[in-house]
Structure formats: structure tokens, C-alpha cells
Design a protein around this motif. Structure first.
Motif, short mmCIF file in Angstrom:
data_model
loop_
_atom_site.label_atom_id
_atom_site.label_comp_id
_atom_site.label_asym_id
_atom_site.label_seq_id
_atom_site.Cartn_x
_atom_site.Cartn_y
_atom_site.Cartn_z
N LEU A 208 -28.66 11.38 -20.28
CA LEU A 208 -28.29 10.03 -20.72
C LEU A 208 -29.30 9.50 -21.73
CD1 LEU A 208 -26.32 7.67 -20.31
CD2 LEU A 208 -27.81 6.86 -18.47
N ASP A 209 -30.58 9.73 -21.47
CA ASP A 209 -31.63 9.23 -22.36
C ASP A 209 -31.61 9.91 -23.72
OD1 ASP A 209 -32.49 7.52 -20.38
OD2 ASP A 209 -34.13 8.82 -19.71
N THR A 210 -31.30 11.20 -23.74
CA THR A 210 -31.40 11.96 -24.99
C THR A 210 -30.08 12.06 -25.76
OG1 THR A 210 -31.01 14.03 -23.76
CG2 THR A 210 -33.31 13.36 -24.14
N MET A 211 -28.96 12.02 -25.04
CA MET A 211 -27.67 12.24 -25.70
C MET A 211 -26.62 11.21 -25.33
SD MET A 211 -27.39 16.40 -25.56
CE MET A 211 -27.93 16.53 -23.86
N GLY A 212 -27.03 10.10 -24.72
CA GLY A 212 -26.07 9.10 -24.26
C GLY A 212 -25.19 8.54 -25.36
N ASP A 213 -25.80 8.23 -26.51
CA ASP A 213 -25.01 7.67 -27.61
C ASP A 213 -23.98 8.67 -28.12
OD1 ASP A 213 -26.45 5.34 -27.43
OD2 ASP A 213 -27.83 5.83 -29.07
N GLU A 214 -24.37 9.94 -28.19
CA GLU A 214 -23.44 10.98 -28.64
C GLU A 214 -22.28 11.15 -27.67
OE1 GLU A 214 -23.37 15.84 -29.31
OE2 GLU A 214 -25.28 14.80 -28.98
N LEU A 215 -22.59 11.12 -26.38
CA LEU A 215 -21.55 11.27 -25.37
C LEU A 215 -20.55 10.12 -25.44
CD1 LEU A 215 -23.77 12.46 -22.38
CD2 LEU A 215 -22.09 13.84 -23.61
N LEU A 216 -21.05 8.91 -25.60
CA LEU A 216 -20.16 7.75 -25.71
C LEU A 216 -19.29 7.84 -26.96
CD1 LEU A 216 -22.24 4.62 -24.65
CD2 LEU A 216 -20.23 5.56 -23.52
N LYS A 217 -19.89 8.27 -28.06
CA LYS A 217 -19.15 8.38 -29.32
C LYS A 217 -17.99 9.34 -29.21
CE LYS A 217 -19.86 9.75 -34.15
NZ LYS A 217 -20.87 10.26 -35.13
N ASN A 218 -18.16 10.41 -28.41
CA ASN A 218 -17.13 11.45 -28.29
C ASN A 218 -16.08 11.14 -27.24
OD1 ASN A 218 -18.29 13.04 -30.29
ND2 ASN A 218 -19.65 14.09 -28.85
N ALA A 219 -16.22 10.04 -26.52
CA ALA A 219 -15.25 9.68 -25.48
C ALA A 219 -14.28 8.63 -26.01
CB ALA A 219 -15.96 9.14 -24.24
N PRO A 220 -12.98 8.92 -26.05
CA PRO A 220 -12.02 7.94 -26.57
C PRO A 220 -12.12 6.57 -25.92
CG PRO A 220 -10.96 10.07 -26.38
CD PRO A 220 -12.33 10.21 -25.77
N HIS A 222 -14.83 5.31 -24.77
CA HIS A 222 -16.17 4.80 -25.09
C HIS A 222 -16.86 4.20 -23.86
CE1 HIS A 222 -15.58 5.61 -29.32
NE2 HIS A 222 -14.44 4.96 -29.28
N ARG A 223 -16.76 4.92 -22.76
CA ARG A 223 -17.46 4.52 -21.55
C ARG A 223 -17.74 5.75 -20.70
NH1 ARG A 223 -13.96 4.19 -17.06
NH2 ARG A 223 -15.39 2.78 -16.00
N ASP A 253 -12.40 11.85 -17.38
CA ASP A 253 -13.49 12.01 -18.34
C ASP A 253 -13.45 11.03 -19.50
OD1 ASP A 253 -11.27 12.92 -19.68
OD2 ASP A 253 -12.17 14.80 -20.36
N GLY A 254 -12.67 9.97 -19.39
CA GLY A 254 -12.58 9.02 -20.49
C GLY A 254 -11.87 9.56 -21.71
N GLY A 255 -11.19 10.69 -21.56
CA GLY A 255 -10.43 11.26 -22.66
C GLY A 255 -11.12 12.34 -23.45
N VAL A 256 -12.34 12.72 -23.05
CA VAL A 256 -13.11 13.71 -23.81
C VAL A 256 -12.34 15.02 -23.96
CG1 VAL A 256 -15.20 15.12 -23.83
CG2 VAL A 256 -15.32 12.71 -23.18
#
Length: 262
Positions: A208-220, A222-223, A253-256
Motif C-alpha cells: 500500500l505504501d509503495t504502490m497504493g496510487d498505482e493500484l487505485l489508478k488501475n481499479a475501475p 478507484h477504491r 476486486d473493484g473491476g481490476v
């Protein structure tokens, strides 16, 4: 007369065994089953965490007991089955959730770490399903088995996510679910899988600390997943609402997983 939706989802009188149930996704699944009326047997390795989780569920009015066991060890699995059946009677719902992960590039992945992940994430699922199926579900011609897989089991990872053993094990869980459903359908046992996406936890804090923004960006959507997001799928697969569903997996998975190459 057909039953109402509330009656179909009702688990009163049912008993559920939940592995890895002392925290995280396992505890969320146990809570969902208990809130629907099931009695709960929790298992995990650490007694202190099991005591805390059990007390939390009991405070919510859920009939809960616990047994400490390591589901990577065959002797512990046999003991877990013995004690659960002795203390709780028949098991109606088995949730295979206990799991481990290991991060390392494929070319440098330690074989002992590979074996550790495989022993818990897929061998443990098979052995406990075999014990509970043979001793409780097959003789009564009824039962629900819910395997926790992951969207990681649907393919590879983006560059830098080096979890080849975890991905492989979760892909095996999906195929295991389908194969067991096909074989045990004649015993009226439903076997399905949930494939969670990213759910924040103590174990995923670094990600979450290192890739949280990337993970959110890739989830339709966005959560990230939260403490409620697996409950609905769990109850569908565990109750009579899903009595005609078997051999299936559902991504939560939020649509990932719906994105090509995601």
C-alpha cells in the motif's frame, strides 16, 4: 411455495469452519456467516489472535469457538478435523482461507519458500476438504466449500510484483475448485471460489505504501476492498441462495480483472 430471499440466505442451524479466520479476510468471512446465523469454528496458528477474534464475534452475538492449527501441516489438519467434528458436530460450510505469500524474482525464488506457499495455499485446502468432505459432507449428501483464491491466480503480475509462487498457488486453487465441484456434485456438495483483489491489511502495508496510487489508478471503481466487500459473495456461495452454483469463481476486486492486461 418458494422461499423468500431472507430465508434463502439464512444460515441458522449451520456450522462453518473457517481457516485463517483470526484476522483480515478470514475474519470478515466468518463474521458474514455468523451474522447470517451460522455457528463458527475459527482456526489459525496464533492462539492470542484467535482468542481476540473469537471474543469480538461473540460480542456481536455469534456462537464462536476456536482451535489453533497450522494448515500447512497434515497432522494439524487431521487434529483440526477431529476436534471440530467432536466439538461442533457436522460441518456444513468449509471456508479454506489460510494462505501465505512470498516475494522474490522467479530466477532467484527459494525452493523452500515455493514449497511453503504451495503447502499452505493449495495442499492444505485439498487435505482439509478431503477430511471434512469424507467425514461429514459426503455421508450426509450436503455441504458448501468456499475456497479463497485471488485475482493473482488469473495470470501474471505487472513488472515489479514478484509473487510467482503465490500466483501459481492461487491459479491452482481455481482449478482445484472446478475439479472438486465436478467430482463432488453427485454428493450435493457445492464448491466455489472467491478471488479478492487488493484489500488493505497489516500484511499488505508495504504494498500500500509503495504502490497504493498505482493500484487505485488501475481499479475501475478507484477504491480498495473493505471490511464488508466479501460478505455478499460469501453468503451467496454458502447458503441456499447459491444452491445451483458450483465450480465457479467470482472476482471481488473493484473491476481490476475486467481490464485486458490488468
Amino acid at each position: 411455495m418458494t422461499r423468500s430471499v431472507f430465508e434463502l440466505f439464512d444460515l441458522k442451524g449451520k456450522t462453518a469452519l473457517v481457516t485463517g479466520g483470526s484476522r483480515g479476510l478470514g475474519l470478515q468471512l466468518a463474521r458474514a456467516l455468523g451474522e447470517a446465523g451460522a455457528r463458527i469454528m475459527l482456526t489459525a496458528r496464533k492462539e492470542g489472535e484467535l482468542e481476540e477474534a473469537s471474543a469480538d464475534l461473540q460480542a456481536a452475538g455469534i456462537d464462536t469457538r476456536w482451535i489453533a492449527a497450522d494448515c500447512a501441516r497434515e497432522e494439524d489438519i487431521r487434529r483440526l478435523a477431529d476436534q471440530t467434528l467432536a466439538r461442533m458436530g457436522e460441518v456444513d460450510i468449509l471456508v479454506n482461507n489460510a494462505g501465505a505469500a512470498w516475494g522474490a524474482p522467479a530466477e532467484d525464488h527459494p525452493t523452500e519458500a515455493w514449497d511453503k506457499v504451495m503447502n499452505l495455499n493449495i495442499r492444505g485446502y485439498f487435505l482439509l476438504s478431503q477430511q471434512i468432505g469424507k467425514r461429514s459432507m459426503i455421508p450426509r449428501r450436503q455441504g458448501r466449500i468456499l475456497n479463497v483464491a485471488s485475482i493473482a491466480g488469473l495470470g501474471g503480475n505487472p513488472e515489479g510484483h514478484n509473487t510467482i509462487a503465490y500466483n501459481t498457488s492461487k491459479g491452482a486453487v481455481i482449478t482445484f475448485t472446478q475439479a472438486l465441484a465436478a467430482e463432488w456434485g453427485r454428493h450435493r456438495i457445492n464448491v466455489n471460489a472467491i478471488c479478492p483483489g487488493f484489500f488493505p491489511s497489516k500484511m499488505t502495508k508495504h504494498t500500500l505504501d509503495t504502490m497504493g496510487d498505482e493500484l487505485l489508478k488501475n481499479a475501475p471503481l478507484h477504491r480498495f476492498g473493505d471490511d464488508e466487500d466479501l460478505k455478499g459473495a460469501c453468503l451467496l456461495f454458502a447458503s441456499d441462495a447459491g444452491k445451483h452454483i458450483t465450480g465457479q469463481w467470482l472476482a471481488v476486486d473493484g473491476g481490476v480483472s475486467c481490464i485486458a492486461g490488468g
